[in-house]
Design a protein around this motif. Structure first.
Motif, PDB file in Angstrom:
ATOM      1  N   LYS A   9     -29.917  45.518  19.425  1.00 31.39           N
ATOM      2  CA  LYS A   9     -28.888  44.477  19.349  1.00 31.39           C
ATOM      3  C   LYS A   9     -29.137  43.379  20.379  1.00 31.39           C
ATOM      4  O   LYS A   9     -29.020  42.178  20.075  1.00 31.39           O
ATOM      5  CB  LYS A   9     -27.508  45.106  19.520  1.00 31.39           C
ATOM      6  CG  LYS A   9     -27.079  45.941  18.323  1.00 31.39           C
ATOM      7  CD  LYS A   9     -25.640  46.392  18.391  1.00 31.39           C
ATOM      8  CE  LYS A   9     -25.450  47.603  19.241  1.00 31.39           C
ATOM      9  NZ  LYS A   9     -24.099  48.204  19.110  1.00 31.39           N
ATOM     10  N   ASN A  10     -29.498  43.773  21.580  1.00 38.01           N
ATOM     11  CA  ASN A  10     -29.748  42.767  22.621  1.00 38.01           C
ATOM     12  C   ASN A  10     -30.987  41.933  22.313  1.00 38.01           C
ATOM     13  O   ASN A  10     -31.045  40.741  22.646  1.00 38.01           O
ATOM     14  CB  ASN A  10     -29.887  43.436  23.975  1.00 38.01           C
ATOM     15  CG  ASN A  10     -28.541  43.872  24.545  1.00 38.01           C
ATOM     16  OD1 ASN A  10     -27.493  43.441  24.065  1.00 38.01           O
ATOM     17  ND2 ASN A  10     -28.558  44.716  25.544  1.00 38.01           N
ATOM     18  N   ASN A  11     -31.984  42.537  21.680  1.00 36.92           N
ATOM     19  CA  ASN A  11     -33.166  41.762  21.285  1.00 36.92           C
ATOM     20  C   ASN A  11     -32.803  40.692  20.262  1.00 36.92           C
ATOM     21  O   ASN A  11     -33.314  39.566  20.307  1.00 36.92           O
ATOM     22  CB  ASN A  11     -34.240  42.691  20.714  1.00 36.92           C
ATOM     23  CG  ASN A  11     -34.929  43.510  21.781  1.00 36.92           C
ATOM     24  OD1 ASN A  11     -34.862  43.186  22.971  1.00 36.92           O
ATOM     25  ND2 ASN A  11     -35.590  44.585  21.377  1.00 36.92           N
ATOM     26  N   VAL A  12     -31.916  41.043  19.330  1.00 33.52           N
ATOM     27  CA  VAL A  12     -31.453  40.054  18.351  1.00 33.52           C
ATOM     28  C   VAL A  12     -30.718  38.919  19.058  1.00 33.52           C
ATOM     29  O   VAL A  12     -30.916  37.736  18.740  1.00 33.52           O
ATOM     30  CB  VAL A  12     -30.544  40.711  17.294  1.00 33.52           C
ATOM     31  CG1 VAL A  12     -29.898  39.645  16.408  1.00 33.52           C
ATOM     32  CG2 VAL A  12     -31.327  41.695  16.446  1.00 33.52           C
ATOM     33  N   LEU A  13     -29.876  39.261  20.018  1.00 30.58           N
ATOM     34  CA  LEU A  13     -29.117  38.228  20.720  1.00 30.58           C
ATOM     35  C   LEU A  13     -30.031  37.341  21.560  1.00 30.58           C
ATOM     36  O   LEU A  13     -29.793  36.131  21.684  1.00 30.58           O
ATOM     37  CB  LEU A  13     -28.033  38.874  21.581  1.00 30.58           C
ATOM     38  CG  LEU A  13     -26.989  39.685  20.806  1.00 30.58           C
ATOM     39  CD1 LEU A  13     -25.829  40.070  21.718  1.00 30.58           C
ATOM     40  CD2 LEU A  13     -26.475  38.928  19.599  1.00 30.58           C
ATOM     41  N   ASP A  68     -25.036  40.514  27.833  1.00 33.52           N
ATOM     42  CA  ASP A  68     -25.002  41.152  29.149  1.00 33.52           C
ATOM     43  C   ASP A  68     -23.911  42.212  29.284  1.00 33.52           C
ATOM     44  O   ASP A  68     -23.896  42.963  30.259  1.00 33.52           O
ATOM     45  CB  ASP A  68     -24.802  40.091  30.242  1.00 33.52           C
ATOM     46  CG  ASP A  68     -26.026  39.191  30.399  1.00 33.52           C
ATOM     47  OD1 ASP A  68     -27.110  39.579  29.909  1.00 33.52           O
ATOM     48  OD2 ASP A  68     -25.906  38.105  30.995  1.00 33.52           O
ATOM     49  N   GLN A  69     -23.002  42.258  28.315  1.00 33.49           N
ATOM     50  CA  GLN A  69     -21.946  43.273  28.372  1.00 33.49           C
ATOM     51  C   GLN A  69     -22.445  44.601  27.818  1.00 33.49           C
ATOM     52  O   GLN A  69     -23.299  44.633  26.931  1.00 33.49           O
ATOM     53  CB  GLN A  69     -20.723  42.812  27.565  1.00 33.49           C
ATOM     54  CG  GLN A  69     -19.984  41.630  28.180  1.00 33.49           C
ATOM     55  CD  GLN A  69     -18.738  41.288  27.385  1.00 33.49           C
ATOM     56  OE1 GLN A  69     -17.844  42.105  27.224  1.00 33.49           O
ATOM     57  NE2 GLN A  69     -18.672  40.059  26.889  1.00 33.49           N
ATOM     58  N   PRO A  70     -21.883  45.716  28.307  1.00 29.69           N
ATOM     59  CA  PRO A  70     -22.296  47.027  27.788  1.00 29.69           C
ATOM     60  C   PRO A  70     -21.940  47.183  26.310  1.00 29.69           C
ATOM     61  O   PRO A  70     -20.965  46.612  25.834  1.00 29.69           O
ATOM     62  CB  PRO A  70     -21.483  48.014  28.650  1.00 29.69           C
ATOM     63  CG  PRO A  70     -21.043  47.239  29.848  1.00 29.69           C
ATOM     64  CD  PRO A  70     -20.908  45.818  29.402  1.00 29.69           C
ATOM     65  N   ASP A  71     -22.740  47.959  25.614  1.00 32.49           N
ATOM     66  CA  ASP A  71     -22.470  48.268  24.211  1.00 32.49           C
ATOM     67  C   ASP A  71     -21.125  48.997  24.118  1.00 32.49           C
ATOM     68  O   ASP A  71     -20.921  50.011  24.791  1.00 32.49           O
ATOM     69  CB  ASP A  71     -23.589  49.168  23.677  1.00 32.49           C
ATOM     70  CG  ASP A  71     -23.572  49.307  22.169  1.00 32.49           C
ATOM     71  OD1 ASP A  71     -22.463  49.307  21.593  1.00 32.49           O
ATOM     72  OD2 ASP A  71     -24.644  49.419  21.563  1.00 32.49           O
ATOM     73  N   PRO A  72     -20.183  48.485  23.302  1.00 31.22           N
ATOM     74  CA  PRO A  72     -18.860  49.115  23.244  1.00 31.22           C
ATOM     75  C   PRO A  72     -18.779  50.325  22.308  1.00 31.22           C
ATOM     76  O   PRO A  72     -17.753  50.998  22.258  1.00 31.22           O
ATOM     77  CB  PRO A  72     -17.968  47.989  22.717  1.00 31.22           C
ATOM     78  CG  PRO A  72     -18.876  47.227  21.798  1.00 31.22           C
ATOM     79  CD  PRO A  72     -20.244  47.278  22.441  1.00 31.22           C
TER      80      PRO A  72
END
Length: 399
Positions: A9-13, A68-72
């Motif tokens: 998910k972070n790579n996509v963002l 930058d926020q943790p995965d919820p």
């Protein structure tokens, strides 16, 4: 949709931030087409439509904040073992598919999708026709970011439908639909609530009030009211109505000062029968419906109430349940007001303009919810999940 790990998910963002930066000129050019095609005299709607270089930078910043926020997803809420040996764990889980229906604001195409995606939800975007060119360009960024990371573009879909097609989709969606968030005026919200078959999370309606108590410090009152009313007239957290207490020891002078501070900022003043004699304006409020109305314009209504309880009663009757202020130096009165006024945010001696995800420490927001289920206030990343129970046993049966 399958559960994605946080790295993916972070790579996509990260790819999305790169796309927004690389396509900035294209996004602004597309927005110019929307601005040139805009018809009508709704200044608030026009203001929300504008995308310039700073707005694109804000979009990139919003994506970065979410990244930058943790995965919820998958966070343990409770973890218990019962007397019968059953292990019951309650964890956060995605909603599934969230549909956002919004008017004018192209930045919703970024802020809504980034939050829903990081929370592992599929998102359907139904933007207004006035922002079509801008939204199309922004969705291209999303789709390229997904493709760059080996993911289907189905994660983020842009729906091009007119009113009739939207109505039919709400009644008979061609895919699973778990939650709808309408972002816009009352007509849009009522349209969605009338036709949707799944849960609808109401957001965006303001009609916010300020109550000026008899002991209010005018040095605080003026800047708070001016900021709340004029900082961003198109914001759902903008101030619309002001009640001045009839018991104020300097009622006429304070009323005039408030009026002048606002008219100096080109705000049109309308007033109730009880207070208009203390003001310069001659525009009398003759219809009660005005008190229910969200202005979204340089316009404010001034009225009079008789004491704290009367103020609370009036605000609870007329306001949109978004953000309301008490201006007083009496902490006990402030406490009563804040406990009894029924809104997503209540303020003491501060501007309603702080009802915002970034200002409240939530970060990027999907919307400001005025619903009580499942969350009220800014809908940030942590609020875009539901929960799920995991029950593990060793052959237990209920007797």
């Amino acid at each position: 949709m399958k559960l994605l790990n946080e790295v993916t998910k972070n790579n996509v963002l990260q790819s999305m931030m790169d796309q927004l930066a690389q396509r900035k000129d294209n996004i602004i050019e597309a927005n110019k087409k929307d601005l040139n095609a805009f018809s009508g005299d709704d200044q608030a709607l026009y203001d929300r439509l504008i995308v310039d270089s700073n707005k694109v930078d804000d979009m990139i910043r919003a994506v970065r904040e979410v990244k930058d926020q943790p995965d919820p997803v998958g966070k343990v809420i409770t973890d218990d073992t019962l007397d019968n040996g059953l292990k019951i764990t309650n964890k956060t889980a995605p909603f599934g598919t969230i549909m956002i229906i919004y008017e004018s604001r192209p930045d919703v195409t970024i802020e809504a999708a980034v939050l829903a995606f990081k929370a592992n939800n599929k998102i359907l975007l139904k933007g207004g026709k006035e922002a079509h060119e801008s939204n199309e360009e922004l969705v291209k960024c999303w789709h390229q970011a997904l493709k760059d990371n080996g993911l289907s573009t189905d994660w983020i879909q842009y729906l091009k439908m007119d009113r009739a097609a939207t109505q039919e989709f709400l009644r008979n969606p061609d895919q699973p639909l778990d939650l709808i968030v309408p972002r816009g005026g009352e007509r849009l919200i009522e349209f969605v609530k009338q036709h949707a078959k799944c849960a609808v999370l109401v957001s965006g309606r303001g009609n916010n009030f300020a109550y000026v108590a008899p002991d209010a410090d005018i040095e605080k009152v003026i800047p708070v009211l001016v900021n709340a009313k004029t900082d961003k007239i198109s914001g759902c957290n903008a101030l619309d109505k002001i009640y001045i207490d009839a018991n104020h020891p300097d009622l006429k002078a304070v009323s005039r000062k408030i009026e002048k501070a606002l008219t100096d900022k080109k705000v049109e003043i309308v007033a109730s029968q009880e207070v208009i004699g203390h003001l310069e304006t001659t525009q009398l409020i003759e219809n009660e419906s005005v008190w229910f109305e969200e202005f979204l314009a340089k316009k404010a209504a001034i009225g009079m109430v008789d004491g704290l309880d009367d103020a609370i009663d009036h605000i609870n009757k007329y306001s949109g349940g978004h953000s309301n202020i008490i201006l007083t130096e009496n902490l006990d009165d402030a406490g009563v007001f804040m406990e009894q006024v029924d809104s997503a945010a209540v303020y003491h001696n501060a501007s309603t303009r702080f009802t915002d995800g970034g200002q409240m420490g939530v970060g990027a927001e999907l919307a400001i919810s005025t619903d009580k289920l499942h969350h009220r206030g800014p809908l940030g990343l942590k609020q875009l999940v539901t929960n799920k129970y995991y029950v593990s046993g060793t052959g237990q049966i209920r007797e």
